[in-house]
Enzyme design. Structure first.
Site, PDB file in Angstrom:
ATOM      1  N   ASN A  37      -4.900  29.945  -4.014  1.00  0.00           N
ATOM      2  CA  ASN A  37      -4.710  29.061  -5.176  1.00  0.00           C
ATOM      3  C   ASN A  37      -4.785  27.583  -4.801  1.00  0.00           C
ATOM      4  OD1 ASN A  37      -2.211  29.302  -3.869  1.00  0.00           O
ATOM      5  ND2 ASN A  37      -1.113  28.732  -5.706  1.00  0.00           N
ATOM      6  N   GLU A  85       8.247  23.592   4.353  1.00  0.00           N
ATOM      7  CA  GLU A  85       7.041  22.805   4.654  1.00  0.00           C
ATOM      8  C   GLU A  85       7.292  21.381   4.167  1.00  0.00           C
ATOM      9  OE1 GLU A  85       3.861  25.354   2.990  1.00  0.00           O
ATOM     10  OE2 GLU A  85       3.555  26.016   5.046  1.00  0.00           O
ATOM     11  N   GLU A 107       6.593  31.245   2.475  1.00  0.00           N
ATOM     12  CA  GLU A 107       6.587  30.477   1.215  1.00  0.00           C
ATOM     13  C   GLU A 107       6.057  31.417   0.146  1.00  0.00           C
ATOM     14  OE1 GLU A 107       7.732  27.484   0.801  1.00  0.00           O
ATOM     15  OE2 GLU A 107       7.903  26.731   2.862  1.00  0.00           O
ATOM     16  N   CYS A 142       2.382  27.956  -7.344  1.00  0.00           N
ATOM     17  CA  CYS A 142       3.722  28.512  -7.080  1.00  0.00           C
ATOM     18  C   CYS A 142       4.786  27.733  -7.821  1.00  0.00           C
ATOM     19  CB  CYS A 142       3.991  28.508  -5.582  1.00  0.00           C
ATOM     20  SG  CYS A 142       3.864  26.893  -4.813  1.00  0.00           S
TER      21      CYS A 142
HETATM   22  P1  NAD Z   1      -1.237  37.320  -1.762  1.00  0.00           P
HETATM   23  O1  NAD Z   1       0.148  37.566  -1.311  1.00  0.00           O
HETATM   24  O2  NAD Z   1      -1.978  38.411  -2.430  1.00  0.00           O
HETATM   25  O3  NAD Z   1      -2.176  36.871  -0.536  1.00  0.00           O
HETATM   26  C1  NAD Z   1      -1.774  35.853   0.354  1.00  0.00           C
HETATM   27  C2  NAD Z   1      -2.432  36.106   1.692  1.00  0.00           C
HETATM   28  O4  NAD Z   1      -1.911  37.301   2.267  1.00  0.00           O
HETATM   29  C3  NAD Z   1      -3.942  36.302   1.634  1.00  0.00           C
HETATM   30  O5  NAD Z   1      -4.505  35.735   2.788  1.00  0.00           O
HETATM   31  C4  NAD Z   1      -4.087  37.807   1.637  1.00  0.00           C
HETATM   32  O6  NAD Z   1      -5.334  38.247   2.121  1.00  0.00           O
HETATM   33  C5  NAD Z   1      -2.959  38.226   2.553  1.00  0.00           C
HETATM   34  N1  NAD Z   1      -2.417  39.549   2.279  1.00  0.00           N
HETATM   35  C6  NAD Z   1      -2.396  40.193   1.081  1.00  0.00           C
HETATM   36  N2  NAD Z   1      -1.768  41.371   1.219  1.00  0.00           N
HETATM   37  C7  NAD Z   1      -1.356  41.444   2.494  1.00  0.00           C
HETATM   38  C8  NAD Z   1      -0.661  42.434   3.228  1.00  0.00           C
HETATM   39  N3  NAD Z   1      -0.244  43.549   2.645  1.00  0.00           N
HETATM   40  N4  NAD Z   1      -0.416  42.195   4.534  1.00  0.00           N
HETATM   41  C9  NAD Z   1      -0.837  41.066   5.115  1.00  0.00           C
HETATM   42  N5  NAD Z   1      -1.523  40.091   4.476  1.00  0.00           N
HETATM   43  C10 NAD Z   1      -1.783  40.291   3.182  1.00  0.00           C
HETATM   44  O7  NAD Z   1      -1.073  36.041  -2.631  1.00  0.00           O
HETATM   45  P2  NAD Z   1      -2.145  35.286  -3.505  1.00  0.00           P
HETATM   46  O8  NAD Z   1      -2.475  36.126  -4.687  1.00  0.00           O
HETATM   47  O9  NAD Z   1      -3.243  34.810  -2.618  1.00  0.00           O
HETATM   48  O10 NAD Z   1      -1.235  34.033  -3.974  1.00  0.00           O
HETATM   49  C11 NAD Z   1      -0.365  34.131  -5.050  1.00  0.00           C
HETATM   50  C12 NAD Z   1       1.100  34.112  -4.655  1.00  0.00           C
HETATM   51  O11 NAD Z   1       1.369  33.103  -3.692  1.00  0.00           O
HETATM   52  C13 NAD Z   1       1.982  33.774  -5.847  1.00  0.00           C
HETATM   53  O12 NAD Z   1       3.112  34.613  -5.864  1.00  0.00           O
HETATM   54  C14 NAD Z   1       2.385  32.333  -5.578  1.00  0.00           C
HETATM   55  O13 NAD Z   1       3.554  31.915  -6.224  1.00  0.00           O
HETATM   56  C15 NAD Z   1       2.511  32.334  -4.103  1.00  0.00           C
HETATM   57  N6  NAD Z   1       2.424  30.957  -3.589  1.00  0.00           N
HETATM   58  C16 NAD Z   1       3.545  30.397  -3.023  1.00  0.00           C
HETATM   59  C17 NAD Z   1       3.508  29.070  -2.572  1.00  0.00           C
HETATM   60  C18 NAD Z   1       4.710  28.403  -1.938  1.00  0.00           C
HETATM   61  O14 NAD Z   1       4.553  27.328  -1.374  1.00  0.00           O
HETATM   62  N7  NAD Z   1       5.896  28.977  -2.024  1.00  0.00           N
HETATM   63  C19 NAD Z   1       2.318  28.342  -2.708  1.00  0.00           C
HETATM   64  C20 NAD Z   1       1.213  28.946  -3.292  1.00  0.00           C
HETATM   65  C21 NAD Z   1       1.272  30.265  -3.708  1.00  0.00           C
END
Ligand code: NAD
Length: 493
Positions: free
Chosen positions: A133, A441, A223, A258
């Protein structure tokens, strides 16, 4: 070799680019290369590392106009937003370069109690797993501090937006990039030579990453998601520009942020006035269309699956017993064809209670519930309900009153009279409470995530000419002044 091919979510027939999938054996090789590079990189002075990072930041800055359209095309983020994200990543890198020498400096005490040096030592190889994102800044938030501190890095970006961040990482020293999905992420987080894991993403992946890291006793920064409440106190006084900022606090990047304002709590007596001003502001600032169109402020969501999930959430809120009313927001750019990509109509949903999934869950899309409340105690309890606690906001004409309520919200970061990125500060630590994750962060704390303190100490007793100490004695200190109660264990004479 398997490829990850990324389509343009605004024009799904258009391929933006592809990257090779890194199989687990190649992840192992990348981590070993990073481990091999660690002695040389960590052996440089902070000043030398920072100089290399500054050159990297300059390279990214020089390529901004070329990289921004690539980011817009692979992620669906409007061009101005894409430019803003890459520019902010450059600003953050330069901020790290400015701050790192002081934050990472060793401290030394040499006094009557002895000589004590505390060094800030890098961990070794840091494994970073990041989402789509905000693919550039969310990677750079890890790369900058980790590299400045002397770690080497292996980065696994999301397969949904891998292209721009790979270019950015290539401009920085001591970074390897691997590509893939969950399997690649787990292989990296659980690799025995990875000494620290930094993850941003959702709950499900976060749990698996934490488990893989935990199995190796590897510390992690997580995060995770948020379900941020925005609380409007009864005295809130918003100008038209404030309403516009509020609308974009929920709908920037199609609500896929997020720390977007994800639940709006407004005093019942002021709901009608709020709704009217909010809809008018959305009509002015929320323009849906192709991210490359300069007039557009909201593009598509990231994938067909995301569009289907968000549409189902909204349909559920409108139908059945939920009883919500869905009001479309904003307008379409001239000539925009919503069928060309993963477009979801942005909307405000009223009339829900807090148990409706659109309120209780992180929607991560362009649909926002507006909720009425009656008392401050009630809204505090409702805002604090649930398992997530990333950010929140309080809006009031009285700053003291806003700060007082802000201090009682269960969130790692509370904005006052704004929300989302306009409320961020480079110098403030950012991260969640409860199941929004752990570690921070940004700020000094964000730099210190990537070092461990390592101590060298000689007590005064054992310096040349010192008086020595009885074998097995505890060091002197306040306990000497505490009267010893009969029957307690006495230190050796
Ligand atoms: P996601 O959890 O699907 O993917 C994040 C990363 O993890 C990607 O690189 C993905 O390939 C990898 N991944 C996915 N499943 C995995 C697994 N089972 N094991 C290991 N790696 C895996 O998240 P997304 O859809 O890319 O992002 C959306 C989420 O991220 C939302 O919940 C959002 O709120 C959160 N987010 C948090 C912050 C923060 O700073 N707290 C910032 C941005 C996004």
């Amino acid at each position: 070799m398997d490829l990850i091919t990324r389509e343009n979510p605004a024009r799904v027939d258009e391929v933006v680019g592809s990257v090779p999938v890194t199989d687990p054996a190649a992840v192992d090789a990348a981590v070993r290369r990073a481990d091999d590079a660690f002695p040389d990189w960590s052996g440089l002075t902070v000043a030398e590392r920072v100089a290399a990072l500054r050159r990297g930041a300059d390279t990214v800055a020089a390529r901004l106009e070329e990289l921004a359209p690539l980011l817009a095309r692979e992620s669906g983020k409007p061009l101005a937003d894409s430019r803003g994200e890459i520019g902010f990543a450059v600003t953050f890198l330069r901020w790290v370069c400015d701050e790192a020498p002081a934050v990472l400096a060793a401290t030394e005490i040499d006094d009557d109690a002895g000589r004590l040096v505390v060094r800030r030592k890098p961990y070794g190889v840091v494994g970073c797993v990041t989402p789509w994102n905000a693919p550039v800044i969310l990677a750079v938030l890890k790369l900058g501090p980790a590299l400045a501190a002397g770690n080497t890095v292996v980065l696994k970006p999301s397969p949904l937006a891998p292209l721009t961040v790979t270019e950015v990482a290539a401009a920085l020293p001591a970074v390897q990039v691997v590509h893939g999905g969950a399997e690649t992420g787990r292989a990296l987080a659980g690799h025995p030579l990875v000494r620290k894991v930094a993850f941003t993403g959702g709950d499900a992946a976060g749990r698996e990453i934490a488990a893989a890291a935990g199995a190796m006793i590897t510390p992690a920064v997580l995060e995770l998601g948020g379900n941020d409440p925005a609380v409007f106190l009864p005295d809130f006084a918003l100008s038209g520009a404030d309403y516009e900022r509020l609308v974009m606090a929920s709908f920037a990047t199609g609500g896929q942020v997020c720390m977007a304002a994800k639940r709006l709590y407004v005093p019942r007596a002021r709901i009608a006035e709020f709704t009217e001003a909010y809809l008018a502001a959305a009509e002015r600032v929320l323009v849906v269309g192709d991210p490359l169109d300069p007039g557009v402020t909201m593009g598509p969501v990231i994938s067909a699956a995301a569009a289907a999930r968000i549409r189902a959430l909204v349909a559920g809120a409108a139908g059945g017993t939920a009883g919500g009313t869905v009001t479309p927001l904003g307008r379409s750019a001239p000539g925009h064809d919503p069928a060309s990509g993963y477009f979801v109509t942005p909307c405000l949903v009223t009339g829900l209670d807090d148990h409706a999934p659109l309120v209780a869950q992180e929607q991560f899309g362009p649909a926002v519930p507006l909720l009425a409340y009656d008392t401050e105690g009630e809204v505090l309890a409702r805002a604090n309900a649930g398992e997530l606690g990333l950010a929140a906001s309080v809006w009031s004409a009285d700053e003291e009153r806003a700060f007082a309520l802000a201090g009682r919200l269960s969130a790692g970061f509370v904005f006052v009279n704004t929300h989302n990125r306009t409320g961020m500060s480079l110098r403030a630590p950012f991260g969640g409470v409860k199941r929004s994750g752990y570690g921070r962060e940004y700020g000094r704390e964000g730099l210190l995530e990537y070092v461990q303190s390592a101590v060298v100490h000689v007590p005064a007793a054992f310096r040349p000419g010192g008086p020595g100490m009885a074998p097995g004695a505890y060091p002197g200190g306040v306990h000497d002044e505490i009267p010893r109660a009969a029957g307690t264990v006495q230190p050796p004479p």
